[in-house]
Design an enzyme around this catalytic site. Structure first.
Site, mmCIF file in Angstrom:
data_model
loop_
_atom_site.group_PDB
_atom_site.id
_atom_site.type_symbol
_atom_site.label_atom_id
_atom_site.label_comp_id
_atom_site.label_asym_id
_atom_site.label_seq_id
_atom_site.Cartn_x
_atom_site.Cartn_y
_atom_site.Cartn_z
ATOM 1 N N HIS A 31 31.485 48.636 21.961
ATOM 2 C CA HIS A 31 32.424 49.353 21.094
ATOM 3 C C HIS A 31 31.792 50.703 20.751
ATOM 4 O O HIS A 31 30.636 50.957 21.141
ATOM 5 C CB HIS A 31 32.739 48.504 19.856
ATOM 6 C CG HIS A 31 31.527 48.036 19.104
ATOM 7 N ND1 HIS A 31 30.676 48.894 18.448
ATOM 8 C CD2 HIS A 31 31.002 46.794 18.934
ATOM 9 C CE1 HIS A 31 29.708 48.203 17.875
ATOM 10 N NE2 HIS A 31 29.870 46.925 18.172
ATOM 11 N N HIS A 34 28.042 50.890 19.680
ATOM 12 C CA HIS A 34 27.034 50.874 20.750
ATOM 13 C C HIS A 34 26.904 52.272 21.374
ATOM 14 O O HIS A 34 25.809 52.731 21.682
ATOM 15 C CB HIS A 34 27.434 49.908 21.864
ATOM 16 C CG HIS A 34 27.459 48.464 21.469
ATOM 17 N ND1 HIS A 34 28.634 47.742 21.383
ATOM 18 C CD2 HIS A 34 26.459 47.593 21.171
ATOM 19 C CE1 HIS A 34 28.354 46.490 21.055
ATOM 20 N NE2 HIS A 34 27.050 46.365 20.905
#
Ligand code: AMP
Length: 275
Positions: A31, A34
């Site tokens: 997502h 990260h």
């Protein structure tokens, strides 16, 4: 982006790569949180390496290893678009062959809070990150503040074992309503998702109460009152950022930490108090 599944091929690639090398370990289901770690690595390093590996050793038998979200094609596209140079994506047999027995026990810092609720979790995390550091040999390891106890555990392990890499902690990326982004947020149903941001609000209430000089027990009561009624408290506390030991009086650098259950999902979050 080079995708490698083999330990020795990864070492060979990194040996030829321009330094400094930044490394972002992940369990995939990526997502934007990260990707903010990837961006931080790209800003500081000439080579960016990432890993995608759902680490069985950090899940207990009753946990969500089997259902943990997996999307390798999506992850690959996001990492490539994000400017990652080397993606290490080993299978379980590569990391844990049948003869594997060595694990890393970080001691007390891994037995409180998340470690009390998940007694084998941090042994699994420390073991896989030690192994990944030996394979990738980065100059900088990028970790998310989202997993505050993990940052403290891994910094302790790396100091104790004289790991060469420096650690860089990247602030938590949130949805617009304040919920910390997490791969596990997909588990929340509509009602749960609507109440989930109250965890972050409660942590801010607790921080403000501690900063105003209220006692910790009163600050926890104030924070608890700010939680939605679907959220069941596991713990709220204030801890030293390095030792992760509870503090009675706020002394920075510290984390105000909280964990709740929301239906079948656990949510973790924290607020950082800088020195
Ligand atoms: P995971 O895939 O959950 O193991 O996470 C991989 C890395 O991403 C860890 O260092 C996490 O702390 C970090 N991370 C997870 N969620 C966020 C977020 N919302 N913001 C920033 N970093 C995050």
């Amino acid at each position: 982006m080079e995708i490698v599944t083999d330990i020795f091929a990864t070492r060979a690639l990194i040996a030829r790569a321009p330094r400094p090398v930044g490394f972002v370990p992940t369990m995939g289901a990526l997502h934007p949180g990260h990707l903010s770690l990837i961006n931080a690595a790209r800003a500081q390093c000439k080579t960016v390496a990432a890993s995608v590996f759902v680490n069985p050793l950090q899940f207990a038998a009753n946990e969500d290893l089997g259902t943990y979200p997996r999307d390798f094609e999506g992850d690959r596209a996001k990492l490539s678009a994000g400017g990652v140079d080397v993606l290490f994506a080993p299978d379980v047999a590569t990391m844990y062959p049948p003869e594997f027995t060595t694990t890393v026990d970080v001691g007390e810092i891994g037995r409180t809070f998340e470690g009390a609720i998940r007694p084998t979790h941090f042994r699994g995390v420390a073991t896989i990150v030690a192994k990944l550091l030996n394979i990738v040999a980065p100059d900088v390891l990028f970790l998310g503040q989202k997993d505050a106890q993990q940052t403290a555990v891994l910094r302790r392990m790396m100091a104790d074992l004289a790991c060469a890499a420096r650690v860089e902690i990247v602030p938590t990326l949130r949805e617009t309503d304040g919920l910390a982004m997490s791969s596990r947020n997909v588990y929340l149903n509509q009602d749960e998702r609507a109440q989930a941001p109250s965890l972050y609000r409660a942590l801010q209430v607790m921080r403000d109460a501690m900063e105003a000089g209220r006692s910790k027990s009163q600050a926890v009561i104030d924070a608890h009152a700010a939680l939605g009624d679907l959220l069941q408290l596991d713990y709220f506390d204030v801890v030293d950022a390095d030792t992760y030991r509870p503090l009675d009086v706020l002394r920075a650098p510290a984390f105000v930490i909280g964990a709740v259950r929301l239906g079948a999902t656990r949510l973790l979050d924290n607020v950082w108090i800088a020195a």
